[in-house]
Design a protein around this motif. Structure first.
Motif, short mmCIF file in Angstrom:
data_model
loop_
_atom_site.label_atom_id
_atom_site.label_comp_id
_atom_site.label_asym_id
_atom_site.label_seq_id
_atom_site.Cartn_x
_atom_site.Cartn_y
_atom_site.Cartn_z
N ARG A 58 0.79 -1.22 0.05
CA ARG A 58 0.04 -0.12 0.12
C ARG A 58 0.78 1.23 -0.02
O ARG A 58 2.13 1.24 0.64
CB ARG A 58 -0.97 0.08 1.18
CG ARG A 58 -1.96 -1.17 1.28
CD ARG A 58 -2.95 -0.93 2.28
NE ARG A 58 -3.81 -2.22 2.31
CZ ARG A 58 -4.72 -2.21 2.90
NH1 ARG A 58 -5.20 -1.35 3.86
NH2 ARG A 58 -5.65 -3.31 2.88
N PHE A 59 0.38 2.28 -0.58
CA PHE A 59 1.24 3.50 -0.80
C PHE A 59 1.85 4.17 0.66
O PHE A 59 3.00 4.23 0.93
CB PHE A 59 0.12 4.59 -1.14
CG PHE A 59 0.95 5.92 -1.67
CD1 PHE A 59 1.39 6.30 -2.63
CD2 PHE A 59 0.85 6.97 -0.60
CE1 PHE A 59 2.08 7.46 -2.95
CE2 PHE A 59 1.48 8.05 -0.52
CZ PHE A 59 2.00 8.40 -2.11
N ARG A 89 -1.05 -0.34 -10.66
CA ARG A 89 -1.84 0.45 -9.54
C ARG A 89 -2.88 -0.14 -9.26
O ARG A 89 -4.06 -0.37 -10.19
CB ARG A 89 -1.86 2.06 -9.82
CG ARG A 89 -2.64 2.80 -8.58
CD ARG A 89 -2.65 4.02 -9.21
NE ARG A 89 -3.00 5.10 -8.27
CZ ARG A 89 -4.17 5.35 -8.37
NH1 ARG A 89 -5.28 4.98 -8.86
NH2 ARG A 89 -4.70 6.19 -7.28
N LYS A 90 -3.39 -0.81 -8.17
CA LYS A 90 -4.64 -1.39 -7.80
C LYS A 90 -5.47 -0.66 -6.72
O LYS A 90 -5.10 -0.22 -5.87
CB LYS A 90 -4.56 -2.65 -7.29
CG LYS A 90 -4.01 -3.49 -8.31
CD LYS A 90 -4.22 -5.15 -8.02
CE LYS A 90 -3.61 -5.50 -9.21
NZ LYS A 90 -3.70 -7.27 -8.98
N LEU A 92 -8.18 -0.44 -4.14
CA LEU A 92 -8.73 -1.48 -3.04
C LEU A 92 -10.08 -1.06 -2.84
O LEU A 92 -10.34 0.11 -2.39
CB LEU A 92 -7.76 -1.85 -1.85
CG LEU A 92 -6.52 -2.26 -2.26
CD1 LEU A 92 -5.72 -2.08 -0.86
CD2 LEU A 92 -6.36 -3.41 -3.04
N GLU A 94 -12.06 -0.55 -0.32
CA GLU A 94 -12.24 -0.28 1.03
C GLU A 94 -12.43 1.25 1.49
O GLU A 94 -12.09 1.87 0.54
CB GLU A 94 -10.55 -0.86 1.70
CG GLU A 94 -10.28 -2.07 1.53
CD GLU A 94 -8.85 -2.32 2.52
OE1 GLU A 94 -8.39 -1.50 2.89
OE2 GLU A 94 -8.44 -3.41 1.99
N GLN A 98 -8.07 3.01 -0.34
CA GLN A 98 -6.82 2.57 -0.48
C GLN A 98 -5.91 2.00 -1.84
O GLN A 98 -6.87 1.68 -2.59
CB GLN A 98 -6.47 1.25 0.28
CG GLN A 98 -7.00 1.16 2.03
CD GLN A 98 -5.89 2.01 2.53
OE1 GLN A 98 -4.57 1.96 2.61
NE2 GLN A 98 -6.46 3.15 3.90
N VAL A 99 -5.01 2.46 -2.00
CA VAL A 99 -4.33 1.95 -3.27
C VAL A 99 -2.82 1.17 -3.03
O VAL A 99 -2.41 1.49 -1.96
CB VAL A 99 -3.85 3.28 -3.86
CG1 VAL A 99 -3.25 2.96 -5.36
CG2 VAL A 99 -5.07 4.17 -4.24
N ALA A 100 -3.05 0.13 -3.55
CA ALA A 100 -1.62 -0.65 -3.55
C ALA A 100 -0.95 -0.97 -4.70
O ALA A 100 -1.44 -0.53 -5.89
CB ALA A 100 -2.23 -1.87 -3.25
N TYR A 101 0.30 -1.02 -4.87
CA TYR A 101 1.10 -0.99 -6.01
C TYR A 101 1.84 -2.57 -5.97
O TYR A 101 2.22 -3.06 -4.87
CB TYR A 101 2.24 -0.08 -6.07
CG TYR A 101 1.50 1.45 -6.17
CD1 TYR A 101 1.50 1.79 -7.44
CD2 TYR A 101 1.28 1.95 -5.19
CE1 TYR A 101 0.93 3.21 -7.65
CE2 TYR A 101 0.47 3.04 -5.28
CZ TYR A 101 0.29 3.86 -6.47
OH TYR A 101 -0.38 5.00 -6.69
N GLU A 102 2.10 -2.95 -7.22
CA GLU A 102 2.86 -4.43 -7.16
C GLU A 102 3.59 -4.22 -8.74
O GLU A 102 3.30 -3.68 -9.49
CB GLU A 102 2.01 -5.71 -6.97
CG GLU A 102 1.01 -5.52 -8.30
CD GLU A 102 -0.11 -6.68 -8.02
OE1 GLU A 102 -0.17 -7.13 -6.84
OE2 GLU A 102 -0.77 -7.22 -9.03
#
Length: 142
Positions: A58-59, A89-90, A92, A94, A98-102
């Protein structure tokens, strides 16, 4: 002073001295190399990619892991990495948002290069720093 990299004997693998597609003097090869370096170049890009090697982050967690990076700098570097196809970038589902990176598959393709860089650093990184210290120390005594 002669500086040996250990790569002196590896030059024949790319080219036998004649004209070939993989010859280091090929301007198209240089353009491709510059493109790769540009995609990885940036104050925090390598650190970001290395952080993401453990999985999606997450960021906020990434920002805490990369102290003292600023929010603005992290956002800019992530956008560039996303544009270059190295990070996804995803958002979420929620609340709050919320933003998560992979890493993308393209970025995972860099894993062998990162392993080689780490191996190089273990062999030459410390040696290089020790030589720099001796040079500085020698200059101070002169």
């Amino acid at each position: 002073m002669k500086f040996e990299t250990g790569m002196e004997n590896n030059t024949s693998e790319l080219c036998d001295g004649g004209e070939c597609e993989s010859c280091p003097t090929d301007p198209n090869l240089l353009i491709e190399f510059k493109g790769a370096i540009h995609a990885l170049g940036g104050k925090w890009k390598l650190e970001i990619l290395f952080t993401l090697m453990n999985g999606g982050v997450r960021f906020g967690a990434m920002r805490r892991a990369l102290v003292p990076i600023t929010q603005h700098m992290l956002t800019n570097q992530l956008r560039e990495l996303e544009r270059d196809g190295l990070v996804s970038r995803k958002v979420l589902a929620e609340k709050p948002l919320q933003v998560a990176y992979e890493l993308t598959d393209s970025a995972w393709g860099l894993a062998p290069a990162f392993r080689e860089l780490l191996a190089w650093s273990k062999i030459y990184g410390t040696h290089r720093h020790a030589e720099a210290g001796e040079t500085t120390l020698g200059a101070g005594l002169a």
